[in-house]
Design an enzyme around this catalytic site. Structure first.
Site, PDB file in Angstrom:
ATOM      1  N   ASP A 199      10.571  -4.912  21.868  1.00 25.05           N
ATOM      2  CA  ASP A 199      11.864  -5.458  21.458  1.00 25.05           C
ATOM      3  C   ASP A 199      11.807  -6.974  21.424  1.00 25.05           C
ATOM      4  O   ASP A 199      12.268  -7.613  20.482  1.00 25.05           O
ATOM      5  CB  ASP A 199      12.960  -5.062  22.460  1.00 25.05           C
ATOM      6  CG  ASP A 199      13.106  -3.562  22.576  1.00 25.05           C
ATOM      7  OD1 ASP A 199      12.760  -2.870  21.604  1.00 25.05           O
ATOM      8  OD2 ASP A 199      13.568  -3.099  23.639  1.00 25.05           O
ATOM      9  N   HIS A 220      18.251   1.820  28.873  1.00 23.93           N
ATOM     10  CA  HIS A 220      17.657   0.874  27.929  1.00 23.93           C
ATOM     11  C   HIS A 220      18.011   1.272  26.493  1.00 23.93           C
ATOM     12  O   HIS A 220      18.509   0.469  25.714  1.00 23.93           O
ATOM     13  CB  HIS A 220      16.132   0.856  28.129  1.00 23.93           C
ATOM     14  CG  HIS A 220      15.391  -0.020  27.175  1.00 23.93           C
ATOM     15  ND1 HIS A 220      14.849  -1.227  27.527  1.00 23.93           N
ATOM     16  CD2 HIS A 220      15.094   0.137  25.860  1.00 23.93           C
ATOM     17  CE1 HIS A 220      14.258  -1.781  26.484  1.00 23.93           C
ATOM     18  NE2 HIS A 220      14.387  -0.964  25.459  1.00 23.93           N
ATOM     19  N   GLU A 221      17.795   2.545  26.184  1.00 25.77           N
ATOM     20  CA  GLU A 221      18.047   2.996  24.812  1.00 25.77           C
ATOM     21  C   GLU A 221      19.536   2.957  24.481  1.00 25.77           C
ATOM     22  O   GLU A 221      19.923   2.553  23.387  1.00 25.77           O
ATOM     23  CB  GLU A 221      17.484   4.415  24.593  1.00 25.77           C
ATOM     24  CG  GLU A 221      15.960   4.522  24.711  1.00 25.77           C
ATOM     25  CD  GLU A 221      15.218   3.584  23.769  1.00 25.77           C
ATOM     26  OE1 GLU A 221      15.759   3.260  22.688  1.00 25.77           O
ATOM     27  OE2 GLU A 221      14.109   3.157  24.120  1.00 25.77           O
ATOM     28  N   HIS A 224      20.633  -0.530  23.582  1.00 21.36           N
ATOM     29  CA  HIS A 224      20.446  -0.856  22.163  1.00 21.36           C
ATOM     30  C   HIS A 224      21.580  -0.276  21.334  1.00 21.36           C
ATOM     31  O   HIS A 224      22.215  -0.958  20.537  1.00 21.36           O
ATOM     32  CB  HIS A 224      19.151  -0.229  21.632  1.00 21.36           C
ATOM     33  CG  HIS A 224      17.888  -0.894  22.069  1.00 21.36           C
ATOM     34  ND1 HIS A 224      17.641  -2.220  21.846  1.00 21.36           N
ATOM     35  CD2 HIS A 224      16.786  -0.392  22.682  1.00 21.36           C
ATOM     36  CE1 HIS A 224      16.429  -2.513  22.318  1.00 21.36           C
ATOM     37  NE2 HIS A 224      15.893  -1.418  22.837  1.00 21.36           N
ATOM     38  N   LYS A 268       0.627   2.729  -6.859  1.00 25.47           N
ATOM     39  CA  LYS A 268      -0.028   1.961  -7.922  1.00 25.47           C
ATOM     40  C   LYS A 268      -1.112   2.791  -8.605  1.00 25.47           C
ATOM     41  O   LYS A 268      -1.179   2.852  -9.832  1.00 25.47           O
ATOM     42  CB  LYS A 268      -0.625   0.674  -7.348  1.00 25.47           C
ATOM     43  CG  LYS A 268       0.431  -0.250  -6.765  1.00 25.47           C
ATOM     44  CD  LYS A 268      -0.154  -1.531  -6.230  1.00 25.47           C
ATOM     45  CE  LYS A 268      -1.033  -1.336  -5.006  1.00 25.47           C
ATOM     46  NZ  LYS A 268      -0.285  -0.833  -3.833  1.00 25.47           N
ATOM     47  N   PRO A 314       0.827  -1.207   0.000  1.00 23.28           N
ATOM     48  CA  PRO A 314       0.000   0.000   0.000  1.00 23.28           C
ATOM     49  C   PRO A 314       0.867   1.265   0.000  1.00 23.28           C
ATOM     50  O   PRO A 314       1.892   1.305   0.672  1.00 23.28           O
ATOM     51  CB  PRO A 314      -0.774  -0.106   1.311  1.00 23.28           C
ATOM     52  CG  PRO A 314      -0.746  -1.536   1.675  1.00 23.28           C
ATOM     53  CD  PRO A 314       0.522  -2.092   1.136  1.00 23.28           C
ATOM     54  N   GLY A 315       0.442   2.251  -0.769  1.00 23.93           N
ATOM     55  CA  GLY A 315       1.134   3.529  -0.750  1.00 23.93           C
ATOM     56  C   GLY A 315       2.368   3.612  -1.616  1.00 23.93           C
ATOM     57  O   GLY A 315       3.083   4.607  -1.589  1.00 23.93           O
ATOM     58  N   THR A 316       2.610   2.576  -2.422  1.00 21.75           N
ATOM     59  CA  THR A 316       3.808   2.621  -3.260  1.00 21.75           C
ATOM     60  C   THR A 316       3.554   3.329  -4.582  1.00 21.75           C
ATOM     61  O   THR A 316       4.476   3.492  -5.375  1.00 21.75           O
ATOM     62  CB  THR A 316       4.333   1.205  -3.547  1.00 21.75           C
ATOM     63  OG1 THR A 316       3.245   0.379  -3.925  1.00 21.75           O
ATOM     64  CG2 THR A 316       5.018   0.622  -2.335  1.00 21.75           C
TER      65      THR A 316
HETATM   66  P1  ADP Z   1      -1.305   2.788  -3.824  1.00 14.67           P
HETATM   67  O1  ADP Z   1      -2.354   2.873  -4.860  1.00 14.67           O
HETATM   68  O2  ADP Z   1      -0.116   1.967  -4.258  1.00 14.67           O
HETATM   69  O3  ADP Z   1      -1.774   2.386  -2.475  1.00 14.67           O
HETATM   70  P2  ADP Z   1      -1.157   5.591  -4.279  1.00 14.67           P
HETATM   71  O4  ADP Z   1      -0.862   5.587  -5.718  1.00 14.67           O
HETATM   72  O5  ADP Z   1      -2.561   5.849  -3.892  1.00 14.67           O
HETATM   73  O6  ADP Z   1      -0.676   4.241  -3.610  1.00 14.67           O
HETATM   74  O7  ADP Z   1      -0.176   6.616  -3.565  1.00 14.67           O
HETATM   75  C1  ADP Z   1      -0.621   7.536  -2.618  1.00 14.67           C
HETATM   76  C2  ADP Z   1       0.146   8.824  -2.709  1.00 14.67           C
HETATM   77  O8  ADP Z   1       1.498   8.618  -2.393  1.00 14.67           O
HETATM   78  C3  ADP Z   1       0.157   9.399  -4.098  1.00 14.67           C
HETATM   79  O9  ADP Z   1      -0.943  10.208  -4.304  1.00 14.67           O
HETATM   80  C4  ADP Z   1       1.450  10.196  -4.114  1.00 14.67           C
HETATM   81  O10 ADP Z   1       1.263  11.463  -3.568  1.00 14.67           O
HETATM   82  C5  ADP Z   1       2.341   9.420  -3.197  1.00 14.67           C
HETATM   83  N1  ADP Z   1       3.242   8.530  -3.939  1.00 14.67           N
HETATM   84  C6  ADP Z   1       3.291   7.181  -3.864  1.00 14.67           C
HETATM   85  N2  ADP Z   1       4.250   6.691  -4.661  1.00 14.67           N
HETATM   86  C7  ADP Z   1       4.827   7.739  -5.272  1.00 14.67           C
HETATM   87  C8  ADP Z   1       5.883   7.874  -6.228  1.00 14.67           C
HETATM   88  N3  ADP Z   1       6.529   6.815  -6.715  1.00 14.67           N
HETATM   89  N4  ADP Z   1       6.210   9.112  -6.622  1.00 14.67           N
HETATM   90  C9  ADP Z   1       5.563  10.180  -6.151  1.00 14.67           C
HETATM   91  N5  ADP Z   1       4.562  10.123  -5.260  1.00 14.67           N
HETATM   92  C10 ADP Z   1       4.185   8.924  -4.810  1.00 14.67           C
HETATM   93 ZN    ZN Z   2      13.949  -1.183  23.482  1.00 15.89          ZN
END
Ligand code: ADP
Ligand code: ZN
Length: 635
Positions: A521, A444-445, A448, A229, A225-227
């Site tokens: 941890d 602790h920190e 690490h 697509k 997610p968020g890459t």
């Molecule tokens: P997915 O569909 O893979 O979950 P999104 O395409 O909806 O992700 O990405 C969400 C937002 O993250 C986009 O609107 C953009 O702003 C940002 N984003 C993600 N990948 C990129 C990328 N490769 N380049 C620029 N912005 C990106």
């Molecule tokens: Zn720790």
């Protein structure tokens, strides 16, 4: 229901709903007061009378016409008719045995009966054969409408009547021009390369059809997610200057069988009307999940999937409709979807590497005013593991922070703080730790960090803080990889384990106590150790046998055990052994460097936040234990 033009992105559902409510009210009024209304039109005057008066009139032979229904008796008088007046008298019918005699008398007197049986009543007839069915239908369709609006409907279809029930509110988004181009998508070069052909095809389908080449009908975008697509799919539409239709797979999951399938049909119809076009189906796993899955069947989903398959097979790809679908769970997809001629192209949209993150930051800071001190490369280095969406969010948070601070431009500090906000939640100002707690957290920190710094191969630390964050962590140590790592040796993993357990080791060594602060941890260390034993073949007792299989690689990477119970028990033993030997080793290391541990912890207690550089300065000053080469390159 009207045909929806491609430009109406979403239909306004208010108007039809309102008129339907009005109609229903009308019908209800008509149902309950129908008799009276009926009479209003047939008689100029009416008068309610007592039952007694009716009996008297009947017995005295004054009645011209009578209508006896189950609950009412209505009649006119001879006298009135002769006077050319039309007054309708009515009374409630009582359960009266006498009535039969009265009717007989009236019949003998030649009274005309308009309707002795209620069935013969014109109104009842109308009601039971026309109005009641209409009423039922309207109520039914109103309910369907409400349900459809809740779950998000399909495209308003061209088919009228019952066929279009539940589809009134479109959740299909259509953009004539997305305005997104490949310039807006940072990194992802391989994915872009695979998509270039599709764009060329959309530009000029003839070039391909002339040779007889068939283009893939669809491509599957696979990644976390968020890459990016969705962004990529939009960019394809933008580059090709074609309309972009998008719908999410989860919108198809409806409670009414058949609605999803008809939506798929409509979606393809709409798209082929304006072809060339891109159809984008997000979260296709919601409908495309394998039909023989162990979670049991779902009629609606299967129907929708079948319709989708039929549409993909049915449409003529030379027209220029290309389907892009996105998923982060390709392994659950039905094989039929992945067959040749359907989504046979798989495009991996990876988490960005260092360069990718840098490019993404560049894209998102294009319209942001940056201060001179901003170093995006450094930020890219610090954000290992973040996806495009995180970075976009980070930049925006930084801009907001700059505004809050009343500055004219975003500086590096804004960016770094926002990164922490995004990954760790905002600094929790309200939490007050007692002095003792603070000391424990600091040790602790540093535990690490010191283990990480002292062990060879280990990733340098970029920051240690004991400022509590809203995510619940009381402090944390941020490790920073010098380079992207794709392969880890067993030795490196052992050091990771020691580093993870270093926090608890410090607590135990210094204070002789064990705190709840180490829970996370321990969990992470256990996960890693378990993978080493069950998946990486790094345990001598288990050997090279895989005991677990990864289930969803692009989501959480969770694995399920797939072995005999006794083997699983042995694996558990191995995991425990591995963890305790790493723990012992971490404790030993800290005991050997106790002076250094105290020194750095005190410094951290004073400053609350120290950088990796400061830490390394202490470590290097302490002894020549570390060759200089290993401390270079961080930050
Ligand atoms: P997915 O569909 O893979 O979950 P999104 O395409 O909806 O992700 O990405 C969400 C937002 O993250 C986009 O609107 C953009 O702003 C940002 N984003 C993600 N990948 C990129 C990328 N490769 N380049 C620029 N912005 C990106
Ligand atoms: Zn720790």
């Amino acid at each position: 229901m009207a045909n929806r033009g491609p430009d109406n992105q979403q239909r306004n559902g208010n108007k039809p709903k309102f008129s339907i409510i009005a109609l229903i009210l009308l019908v209800i009024v008509f149902t309950f007061f129908g008799n009276q209304i009926f009479r209003l039109f047939t008689a100029s005057k009416q008068e309610q009378v007592s039952y007694d008066r009716f009996l008297t009139a009947a017995n005295d032979n004054l009645i011209q016409e009578a209508e006896i229904s189950t609950d009412q008796i209505a009649y006119t008088l001879r006298e009135d008719v002769e006077n050319d007046e039309k007054i309708l008298y009515y009374t409630t019918r009582l359960p009266d045995v006498e009535l039969t005699d009265v009717v007989n008398t009236m019949q003998a007197n030649g009274v005309e009966f308009a309707g002795v049986q209620p069935e013969d009543d014109t109104f009842s007839f109308l009601f039971s054969w026309v109005i009641f069915p209409i009423l039922l239908f309207l109520i039914f369709s109103l309910i369907m409408r409400i349900v459809a609006n809740r779950t998000g409907g399909g495209i308003g279809g061209g088919i009228g009547g019952i066929g279009s029930i539940g589809k009134s509110k479109a959740k299909v988004y259509m953009e004539k021009e997305t305005g997104v181009t490949f310039r807006d998508v940072a990194g992802q070069d391989e994915a872009k390369e695979s998509l270039v052909e599709i764009i060329d095809f959309l530009h000029n389908p003839k070039k391909y059809t002339a040779i007889g080449a068939k283009l893939p009908k669809g491509a599957l975008l696979v990644g976390s997610p968020g890459t990016g697509k969705t962004l990529l799919a939009k960019a394809v539409a933008g580059e090709a200057h074609v309309p972009f239709f998008s719908i999410s797979g989860s919108d198809f999951v409806e409670m009414f069988v058949g609605v999803g399938a008809s939506r798929v049909r409509d979606l393809f119809q709409e798209a082929s009307k304006v072809a060339p076009a891109i159809i984008f189906i997000d979260e296709i796993d919601a409908i495309g999940r394998s039909r023989d899955s162990k979670f049991g069947g779902n009629d609606e989903r299967e129907q929708t999937l079948n319709q989708l398959l039929a549409e993909i097979d049915g449409f003529d790809s030379s027209k220029g409709v290309v389907i892009l679908a996105a998923t982060n769970r390709p392994e659950v997809l039905d094989k039929a979807l992945l067959r040749a001629g359907r989504f046979d192209r798989r495009i991996i949209v990876d988490r960005p590497n260092l360069e990718g993150r840098y490019q993404t930051l560049l894209v998102h800071t294009r319209n942001i005013r940056l201060a001179e001190d901003v170093d995006l490369r450094k930020l890219a280095q610090a954000t290992a593991g973040a996806v495009g969406a995180d970075l976009a969010n980070l930049v925006n948070e930084a801009a907001l922070r700059a505004v809050r601070m009343g500055r004219q431009a975003v500086n590096q500090q804004d960016l770094l703080v926002s990164f922490e906000t995004v990954i760790a939640g905002t600094e929790k100002k309200g939490t007050v730790l007692t002095d003792m707690e603070k000391r424990i957290v600091a040790y602790h920190e540093v535990g690490h960090a010191l283990v990480a710094a002292l062990r060879k191969h280990s990733q340098p630390v970029s920051k240690i803080t004991i400022v509590p964050h809203t995510s619940g962590a009381l402090g944390y140590t941020m490790q920073m990889p010098e380079e992207e790592k794709y392969l880890n040796s067993k030795e490196e993993l052992l050091i990771q384990l020691q580093t993870l357990l270093g926090g608890r080791a410090a607590e135990q060594t210094v204070f002789g106590i064990q705190t709840t602060g180490a829970a996370n941890d321990i969990q992470r260390a256990t996960e890693l150790a378990r993978r080493m034993v069950t998946q990486f073949g790094m345990s001598d007792k288990i050997g090279l046998m895989a005991l677990a299989a990864t289930q969803s690689e692009y989501l959480d990477g969770q694995a399920y055990m797939d072995c005999a119970q006794t083997t699983a028990a042995t694996a558990d033993d191995e995991v425990r052994t591995l963890l305790s030997s790493c723990y012992e080793s971490a404790k030993q290391l800290l005991r050997d460097n106790r002076a250094l541990l105290d020194e750095i912890s005190l410094y951290l207690l004073q400053k609350e936040t120290i950088t990796g550089d400061e830490l390394m300065a202490y470590v290097n000053a302490d002894s020549n234990r570390l060759p200089a080469a290993e401390t270079e390159g961080e930050q």
